[in-house]
Design a protein around this motif. Structure first.
Motif, PDB file in Angstrom:
ATOM      1  N   TYR A  52       0.826  -1.201   0.000  1.00  0.00           N
ATOM      2  CA  TYR A  52       0.000   0.000   0.000  1.00  0.00           C
ATOM      3  C   TYR A  52       0.867   1.261   0.000  1.00  0.00           C
ATOM      4  CZ  TYR A  52      -4.379  -2.559   0.778  1.00  0.00           C
ATOM      5  OH  TYR A  52      -5.478  -3.374   0.641  1.00  0.00           O
ATOM      6  N   TYR A  82      -0.778   5.721  -9.701  1.00  0.00           N
ATOM      7  CA  TYR A  82      -1.657   5.173  -8.669  1.00  0.00           C
ATOM      8  C   TYR A  82      -2.904   4.571  -9.298  1.00  0.00           C
ATOM      9  CZ  TYR A  82      -5.000   4.957  -4.885  1.00  0.00           C
ATOM     10  OH  TYR A  82      -5.936   4.519  -4.003  1.00  0.00           O
ATOM     11  N   SER A  83      -3.331   3.434  -8.756  1.00  0.00           N
ATOM     12  CA  SER A  83      -4.569   2.801  -9.200  1.00  0.00           C
ATOM     13  C   SER A  83      -5.193   2.044  -8.033  1.00  0.00           C
ATOM     14  CB  SER A  83      -4.296   1.836 -10.356  1.00  0.00           C
ATOM     15  OG  SER A  83      -5.457   1.118 -10.675  1.00  0.00           O
ATOM     16  N   THR A  84      -6.447   2.328  -7.745  1.00  0.00           N
ATOM     17  CA  THR A  84      -7.150   1.635  -6.670  1.00  0.00           C
ATOM     18  C   THR A  84      -7.257   0.148  -6.958  1.00  0.00           C
ATOM     19  OG1 THR A  84      -8.406   3.648  -6.244  1.00  0.00           O
ATOM     20  CG2 THR A  84      -9.256   1.629  -5.283  1.00  0.00           C
TER      21      THR A  84
END
Length: 110
Positions: A52, A82-84
């Protein structure tokens, strides 16, 4: 990323995410190699926190980080954007590796 095998077919639904799932499992295994005496659940937490933090670091666009990302090996570790969905994939990979390790340990102990 393309993973191809004449024996295994990966659906188009899973294909874009399989690399991140494997990366998460690899991080869990890496913590197992570095800290073999560490309890499995602590490895799970360490791998999740590490993954994370790496993903959230991709939100930072400072010049020095971008310079590091110009090196392919470093960019593979710290990523670009960034990518969820990456967080979800890392969690799935780490969770799967944790469950497999737990199952193996239970088998060995019994």
């Amino acid at each position: 990323m393309y993973i191809r095998s004449e024996y295994i077919t990966i659906t188009e639904l899973i294909e874009p995410y399989i690399g991140d799932i494997i990366w998460g499992a690899m991080v869990f295994c890496f913590f197992g190699v570095l800290f073999p005496k560490l309890a499995l659940y602590k490895r799970l937490l360490a791998a999740l926190i590490f993954s994370y933090l790496i993903e959230f670091s991709q939100l930072m666009k400072y010049d020095w980080i971008e310079t590091l990302r110009s090196y392919k090996i470093i960019a593979l570790v710290i990523g670009y954007d960034y990518s969820t969905s990456d967080l979800i994939c890392y969690s799935i990979g780490i969770g799967t590796a944790y469950l497999i390790n737990r199952r193996i340990l239970r088998y060995i102990i019994s």
